[in-house]
Design an enzyme around this catalytic site. Sequence first.
Site, PDB file in Angstrom:
ATOM      1  N   CYS A 171       0.724  -1.244  -0.039  1.00 32.34           N
ATOM      2  CA  CYS A 171      -0.079   0.104   0.201  1.00 32.34           C
ATOM      3  C   CYS A 171       0.882   1.089  -0.192  1.00 32.34           C
ATOM      4  CB  CYS A 171      -0.940   0.085   1.091  1.00 32.34           C
ATOM      5  SG  CYS A 171      -2.324  -1.271   1.398  1.00 32.34           S
ATOM      6  N   ARG A 228       6.479  -0.888  -4.040  1.00 28.68           N
ATOM      7  CA  ARG A 228       5.956  -1.567  -2.700  1.00 28.68           C
ATOM      8  C   ARG A 228       5.060  -2.770  -2.740  1.00 28.68           C
ATOM      9  NH1 ARG A 228       6.523   2.804   1.345  1.00 28.68           N
ATOM     10  NH2 ARG A 228       4.817   1.884   2.479  1.00 28.68           N
ATOM     11  N   TRP A 269      -2.782  -2.790  -1.714  1.00 29.82           N
ATOM     12  CA  TRP A 269      -2.536  -4.247  -1.626  1.00 29.82           C
ATOM     13  C   TRP A 269      -3.323  -4.918  -0.662  1.00 29.82           C
ATOM     14  CZ3 TRP A 269      -0.644  -8.155   1.558  1.00 29.82           C
ATOM     15  CH2 TRP A 269      -0.189  -9.231   1.250  1.00 29.82           C
ATOM     16  N   ASN A 299      -3.487   3.098   4.650  1.00 36.13           N
ATOM     17  CA  ASN A 299      -2.570   1.819   4.737  1.00 36.13           C
ATOM     18  C   ASN A 299      -2.644   1.198   6.190  1.00 36.13           C
ATOM     19  OD1 ASN A 299      -1.564   2.599   2.429  1.00 36.13           O
ATOM     20  ND2 ASN A 299       0.395   3.182   3.062  1.00 36.13           N
ATOM     21  N   GLY A 300      -2.697   0.061   6.277  1.00 35.78           N
ATOM     22  CA  GLY A 300      -2.721  -0.719   7.589  1.00 35.78           C
ATOM     23  C   GLY A 300      -4.180  -1.464   7.834  1.00 35.78           C
ATOM     24  N   GLU A 346      18.783 -18.237   0.734  1.00 37.00           N
ATOM     25  CA  GLU A 346      18.651 -17.106   0.217  1.00 37.00           C
ATOM     26  C   GLU A 346      18.213 -17.491  -1.335  1.00 37.00           C
ATOM     27  OE1 GLU A 346      17.362 -14.349   0.736  1.00 37.00           O
ATOM     28  OE2 GLU A 346      18.104 -12.998  -0.943  1.00 37.00           O
ATOM     29  N   LYS A 373      15.049 -16.453  -3.439  1.00 35.85           N
ATOM     30  CA  LYS A 373      15.090 -15.256  -4.783  1.00 35.85           C
ATOM     31  C   LYS A 373      14.654 -15.838  -6.108  1.00 35.85           C
ATOM     32  CE  LYS A 373      15.601 -12.762  -3.414  1.00 35.85           C
ATOM     33  NZ  LYS A 373      15.733 -11.662  -2.243  1.00 35.85           N
ATOM     34  N   GLU A 404      10.481 -16.231  -5.548  1.00 40.17           N
ATOM     35  CA  GLU A 404       9.864 -14.833  -5.513  1.00 40.17           C
ATOM     36  C   GLU A 404       9.764 -14.458  -7.020  1.00 40.17           C
ATOM     37  OE1 GLU A 404      11.289 -12.291  -1.547  1.00 40.17           O
ATOM     38  OE2 GLU A 404      12.964 -12.738  -2.953  1.00 40.17           O
ATOM     39  N   HIS A 462      17.869 -36.736   4.399  1.00 43.92           N
ATOM     40  CA  HIS A 462      16.638 -36.903   5.074  1.00 43.92           C
ATOM     41  C   HIS A 462      15.356 -36.724   4.653  1.00 43.92           C
ATOM     42  CE1 HIS A 462      19.451 -38.126   8.242  1.00 43.92           C
ATOM     43  NE2 HIS A 462      20.056 -36.999   8.060  1.00 43.92           N
ATOM     44  N   LYS A 484       6.990  -5.039  -0.949  1.00 48.61           N
ATOM     45  CA  LYS A 484       8.199  -4.657  -0.705  1.00 48.61           C
ATOM     46  C   LYS A 484       8.402  -4.458   1.128  1.00 48.61           C
ATOM     47  CE  LYS A 484      12.540  -3.488  -1.558  1.00 48.61           C
ATOM     48  NZ  LYS A 484      13.522  -4.437  -1.734  1.00 48.61           N
TER      49      LYS A 484
HETATM   50  C1  G6P Z   1       8.889  -8.666   2.196  1.00 47.80           C
HETATM   51  C2  G6P Z   1       9.728  -8.339   0.922  1.00 47.80           C
HETATM   52  C3  G6P Z   1      11.217  -9.338   1.272  1.00 47.80           C
HETATM   53  C4  G6P Z   1      11.847  -8.887   2.473  1.00 47.80           C
HETATM   54  C5  G6P Z   1      10.896  -8.955   3.709  1.00 47.80           C
HETATM   55  C6  G6P Z   1      11.265  -8.316   4.920  1.00 47.80           C
HETATM   56  O1  G6P Z   1       8.571 -10.143   2.198  1.00 47.80           O
HETATM   57  O2  G6P Z   1       9.345  -8.704  -0.121  1.00 47.80           O
HETATM   58  O3  G6P Z   1      12.124  -8.993   0.150  1.00 47.80           O
HETATM   59  O4  G6P Z   1      13.006  -9.481   2.726  1.00 47.80           O
HETATM   60  O5  G6P Z   1       9.605  -8.317   3.424  1.00 47.80           O
HETATM   61  O6  G6P Z   1      11.602  -6.877   4.789  1.00 47.80           O
HETATM   62  P1  G6P Z   1      12.343  -5.995   5.484  1.00 47.80           P
HETATM   63  O7  G6P Z   1      12.016  -4.582   5.127  1.00 47.80           O
HETATM   64  O8  G6P Z   1      12.099  -6.217   7.116  1.00 47.80           O
HETATM   65  O9  G6P Z   1      13.592  -6.470   5.392  1.00 47.80           O
END
Ligand code: G6P
Length: 612
Positions: free
Chosen positions: A2, A27, A74, A100-101, A485, A489, A492, A508, A607
């Site tokens: 948002c 975002r 969002w 937002n919220g 990670e 990636k 995502e 396992h 984001k």
């Molecule tokens: C969302 C984003 C991720 C990020 C996570 C934590 O899921 O899409 O890319 O790692 O939030 O965000 P932060 O801003 O707390 O690192």
Amino acid sequence: MCGIVGYIGNKDAVPILLKGLQRLEYRGYDSAGISVIGNDGIQIVKQAGKVSALAKAVDDSPVSGSVGIAHTRWATHGEPNDTNAHPHSDDDGTFSLVHNGIIENHASLRTYLQEQGVTFGTDTDTEVLVQLIAYLYKKDGISFEQAVQSALREVVGAYGIAVTCREEPDTIIIARLGSPLVLGIGDDEYFIASDASPIVEYTRKVVYLDEGEMVCIRPDGYEVKHIQDDTVLSKEVQDIDLSVEQIEKGNFPHFMVKEIHEQAHTIPDTLRGRLLADEGTAHLGGIEDWIPRFESAHRIYITACGTSWHAGLIGKYLIEEYANIPVHVEYASEFRYRRSIVDKDTLVLAISQSGETADTLAAVKKAKEKGALTVGICNVVGSSIARETECGIYTHAGPEIGVASTKAFTAQVTVLYMLALRLGKIAGMSAIEGRTLAKALTDIGKNAEQILDSSAEIEKVAWEYRDAENFLYLGRGLNFPVALEGALKLKEISYIHAEGYPAAEMKHGPIALIDEKMPVVFLAPHDMTFEKVLSNISEVKARKGMIITLTDKKTKDLSDLSDHLIVVPTSHPRIFPILATIPLQLLAYHLAVIRGCNVDQPRNLAKSVTVE
Ligand code: G6P
């Protein structure tokens, strides 16, 4: 997640609002809308879909006015459709509001308002708030400002809001509780946004709202006050440290690849002025005053979400190895609700790129209540977590626009190397060990450049696996979080299912998945885990899996077993994880582009996740 934009001044608000929404697209959102006050009262255009579609709709049926608010939504409550998009209005269109919220007591407020005869047009919690403002305004004959303030006093939940009123057309009211808002100050004009990116091209002077504050803005001035106790507040006007170039793609096709390439200088930027290479330690200005509390700490909790949580896992390995303090890493969403062993002898490190993640912020608040020293590792200066924590270390990676975190992750890891060195010094780490690691850290920038030069090679690998539906990522020790990670990636942005595992755990469970259709990415530096990883590679080979190996040296054993070998230059085994991250980011990026995915704004992701 948002985004809010607002404008009040003497220009046409519409282009400013639409441009602002574009700046906030990163975002994550699923619908967008705009409302302006012109000669015909409040005019609203809103719909599901992209900001470009909204701009087209505004072109088709123009609206204009010099006061307006806009939003990217969002969805949380109610589907992402035209009706549920913001701005929302009350029954007779006196008010327009973006939010937002989450209003947590929306159901009881809705029932109450319905009993008073209010009819609702949407399923959203936000409409409840605007209807409540309108109800109080009309029932009590109070001002716009008083109505907003009274309504907010009834609300439970989190919000950043901007509201306009047809009867007071030269005013915007904004308020914040749990969702950030920035007020940009121009010459007889004001800009409002969820973060500074829509504001920076108009003014560098901003005021960051704190929790529980509201601002009444008119073209000739603004007044900030506390929502609950009515005190008028004098706020510091700050300069934004951000340039327009930093938030544009430049010559790159996507923000993500721009940000991957920026790592050759963002990692050195994070180290600059802090790493004391000759002494084998670091000077971290944001925590130095608190070092006695670090010295007396019995344990450390690292709390974070998503990619930042992976950085936390790397931090655990580093801090335990160099500083000999037990470190627990916990998802913020778990930490906040369970009985973790946190007291005044605990340090709680909260890692967050945005500094706004709702769960991480809540975890910080809980840790503070329990007497722990809270330390923020954030990228966004002045963000909620940066301000809520007692002390902290900024990552200084510059704005990250691509939803999938890249340069912010390597900056977080860089900070954790320095923190391990700093705490290592307290714990009696040897000067030689410290200097060797510090020297290797100073080489990361040029090592990263070399890796980035091999992007085309990694793209070729990506072409071979473009039809894969699953990937496995395996690593040991410090490289296990890197495997996690790498897998995150990929899923995502390319929507390929991927899992990261400690390499030995493969036996396992995941080994059952391996056949000729399963690409397996191995992290295999020549460190103390090498022989073990080599055995795991052989196990995959024996089951006909396809093997992509990342290593620090081309050796015959690896070449014989691997379908693809990617070599990263490194001078120290502990530095391999940060460097190996870069080819994994590139692999995910190229696969996503080849598969036609929207890499910068992947479906359903946001984001900055400002709701639970
Ligand atoms: C969302 C984003 C991720 C990020 C996570 C934590 O899921 O899409 O890319 O790692 O939030 O965000 P932060 O801003 O707390 O690192």
